[in-house]
Scaffold this active site. Structure first.
Site, PDB file in Angstrom:
ATOM      1  N   GLN A  36       0.862  -1.184   0.000  1.00  0.00           N
ATOM      2  CA  GLN A  36       0.000   0.000   0.000  1.00  0.00           C
ATOM      3  C   GLN A  36       0.900   1.236   0.000  1.00  0.00           C
ATOM      4  O   GLN A  36       1.661   1.463   0.933  1.00  0.00           O
ATOM      5  CB  GLN A  36      -0.904   0.027   1.231  1.00  0.00           C
ATOM      6  CG  GLN A  36      -1.892   1.183   1.206  1.00  0.00           C
ATOM      7  CD  GLN A  36      -2.672   1.296   2.507  1.00  0.00           C
ATOM      8  OE1 GLN A  36      -2.118   1.687   3.525  1.00  0.00           O
ATOM      9  NE2 GLN A  36      -3.944   0.933   2.473  1.00  0.00           N
ATOM     10  N   TYR A  73      -6.248  10.990   3.889  1.00  0.00           N
ATOM     11  CA  TYR A  73      -4.821  11.122   3.637  1.00  0.00           C
ATOM     12  C   TYR A  73      -4.664  12.125   2.483  1.00  0.00           C
ATOM     13  O   TYR A  73      -5.626  12.767   2.072  1.00  0.00           O
ATOM     14  CB  TYR A  73      -4.221   9.758   3.292  1.00  0.00           C
ATOM     15  CG  TYR A  73      -3.943   8.868   4.495  1.00  0.00           C
ATOM     16  CD1 TYR A  73      -4.747   8.921   5.637  1.00  0.00           C
ATOM     17  CD2 TYR A  73      -2.894   7.966   4.483  1.00  0.00           C
ATOM     18  CE1 TYR A  73      -4.483   8.118   6.732  1.00  0.00           C
ATOM     19  CE2 TYR A  73      -2.626   7.141   5.579  1.00  0.00           C
ATOM     20  CZ  TYR A  73      -3.429   7.227   6.699  1.00  0.00           C
ATOM     21  OH  TYR A  73      -3.166   6.430   7.784  1.00  0.00           O
ATOM     22  N   ALA A 100      -9.676  -7.601   7.570  1.00  0.00           N
ATOM     23  CA  ALA A 100      -8.631  -6.962   8.366  1.00  0.00           C
ATOM     24  C   ALA A 100      -8.673  -7.445   9.804  1.00  0.00           C
ATOM     25  O   ALA A 100      -7.906  -8.312  10.210  1.00  0.00           O
ATOM     26  CB  ALA A 100      -8.778  -5.438   8.290  1.00  0.00           C
ATOM     27  N   ARG A 101      -9.610  -6.910  10.611  1.00  0.00           N
ATOM     28  CA  ARG A 101      -9.641  -7.256  12.036  1.00  0.00           C
ATOM     29  C   ARG A 101      -9.826  -8.747  12.275  1.00  0.00           C
ATOM     30  O   ARG A 101      -9.230  -9.315  13.196  1.00  0.00           O
ATOM     31  CB  ARG A 101     -10.764  -6.468  12.732  1.00  0.00           C
ATOM     32  CG  ARG A 101     -10.483  -4.991  12.913  1.00  0.00           C
ATOM     33  CD  ARG A 101     -11.691  -4.237  13.412  1.00  0.00           C
ATOM     34  NE  ARG A 101     -12.753  -4.185  12.413  1.00  0.00           N
ATOM     35  CZ  ARG A 101     -13.941  -3.612  12.599  1.00  0.00           C
ATOM     36  NH1 ARG A 101     -14.223  -3.069  13.777  1.00  0.00           N
ATOM     37  NH2 ARG A 101     -14.837  -3.575  11.645  1.00  0.00           N
TER      38      ARG A 101
END
Length: 402
Positions: free
Chosen positions: A103, A173, A348-349
């Site tokens: 990423q 971002y 993810a989690r």
């Protein structure tokens, strides 16, 4: 697409020029395992485990494209010195049968200027609640440098053995902050109309494609909704997705939401562990979180596939392959995503709690994730991202960086 004809999520699938062994991607989650901004043995093991656990591809986060683009000074940033370590990392992922994605991005206003020793940059000047410092307005020279930084980062990713890069266009971002009408108050060619606000996104994707061609897959992580009044919203995200598709710069889009700057919990859903966040912060930020944390770290009810409603609208508007993120925890959810026309899913989690979850689902389709969405994993990024229910002890980082 009918339920009987949708792709098998566990079967091999094409992503641009590469083939993944299945359609399940480990989404980028900041690992907190690079204290000297270089690869460590702990970072390698962090990604080796879900690769061994069955994912089709593991995404390394966060590979900043410039020193000031890090959220803090220990974060990886892409430069020649990091390449040998990246090669060890990708070799370990490949040895387990998975592909590796880097990423790449610039944190923009989410960067910690105090930690990095250089000012954070954004479309417009403001004050950072993260570093308690001024955020500087990016000049056109900054924009050109950061755009080229993405191209260079993609070249380093190839040298480091990656199969793909994921460009970060989310979470307010740098690129995402330009998309936001709330954060972007510019009057030049990078502000005002959606076409101008999206210019940096399109130029960045094109720069990466021009740099690497078809040697690796190129994905982008795109916000659908900042979760902030006056911010970027799904109707504009649809148009940006259509432009990106027409530009031909990307092989897939991973859809996301939320603002790491203004509303971080909007991305995660579930419990808001304010006390844990405060404990992980240095003073005086710790005191600030204790006093006003509830206003910043909000709580949203968790439900499986919580991004699906927004993502459907993008799916209806483009033919570009899409990755569904958010509450993908079991085979039923994966099959729903496939039936709805998504080509890939991201987790993810759930993989922090159980790195071998994909293999367990493959062995028994009714397997459900043990993740309880307490989100206590989130503050652990400062000491080594982990599920505290499985591993309550902070990561012991090796002193021998690669």
């Amino acid at each position: 697409m009918s339920e009987t004809t949708h792709p098998d999520v566990l079967a091999p699938a094409q992503l641009g020029p590469i083939t993944l062994r299945n359609r399940i991607i480990k989404s980028a989650t900041f690992e907190g395992r690079t204290p000297k901004a270089l690869v460590t043995d702990e970072l390698i093991e962090f990604h080796r485990r879900p690769a061994a656990g069955g994912v089709g591809m593991s995404t390394v986060a966060y590979c900043a494209v410039a020193p000031e683009g890090r959220t803090e000074r220990g974060q990886l940033w892409m430069r020649p010195e990091v390449v040998p370590g990246l090669r060890r990392l990708t070799d370990a992922i490949h040895a387990e049968g998975a592909a590796a994605s880097a990423q790449i991005g610039h944190a923009g206003p989410v960067a910690n200027g105090k930690s990095n020793g250089v000012p954070a940059l954004a479309p417009s000047a403001s004050f950072s609640p993260l570093s308690l410092q001024k955020i500087h307005r990016a000049t056109t020279a900054d924009i050109a440098r950061i755009t080229e930084g993405h191209a260079n980062a993609a070249r380093h990713a190839i040298e480091g053995g990656f199969d793909a890069v994921e460009i970060h266009f989310g979470h307010n971002y740098f690129a995402s902050s330009f998309l936001s009408p709330k954060l972007n108050r510019r009057k030049d060619n990078y502000g005002g109309s959606l076409e101008n606000r999206a210019r940096i996104v399109r130029e960045t994707a094109r720069a990466v494609r021009d740099a690497v061609g078809d040697r690796i897959a190129i994905l982008a992580k795109l916000n659908m909704d900042d979760g902030v009044p006056g911010g970027f919203w799904v109707d504009e995200a649809i148009q940006v997705a259509q432009w990106l598709e027409a530009d031909g710069s990307l092989d897939a889009l991973e859809l996301t939401m939320g603002s790491s700057l203004l509303n971080p919990m909007y991305l995660f859903k579930g419990d808001a562990p304010i006390r844990d966040f405060a404990a992980a912060m240095p003073q005086p930020i710790r005191l600030g979180v204790q006093l006003v944390g509830k206003a910043f770290i909000k709580e949203y009810p968790y439900r499986d596939l919580f991004m699906l409603e927004h993502a459907r609208q993008i799916r209806a508007a483009v033919k570009l392959p899409l990755v569904l993120l958010g509450g993908v925890t079991d085979r039923a959810g994966m099959d729903t995503a496939m039936a709805e026309g998504f080509e890939f899913v991201a987790m993810a989690r759930a993989l922090l709690r159980e790195p071998d979850l994909v293999n367990r689902i493959a062995a028994e389709s009714k397997t459900r994730s043990l993740c309880i969405h307490c989100n206590k994993c989130m503050p652990t990024i400062f000491s080594g991202a982990r599920c505290v229910l499985v591993d309550p002890v902070p990561v012991r980082r090796s002193s021998s960086d690669s």
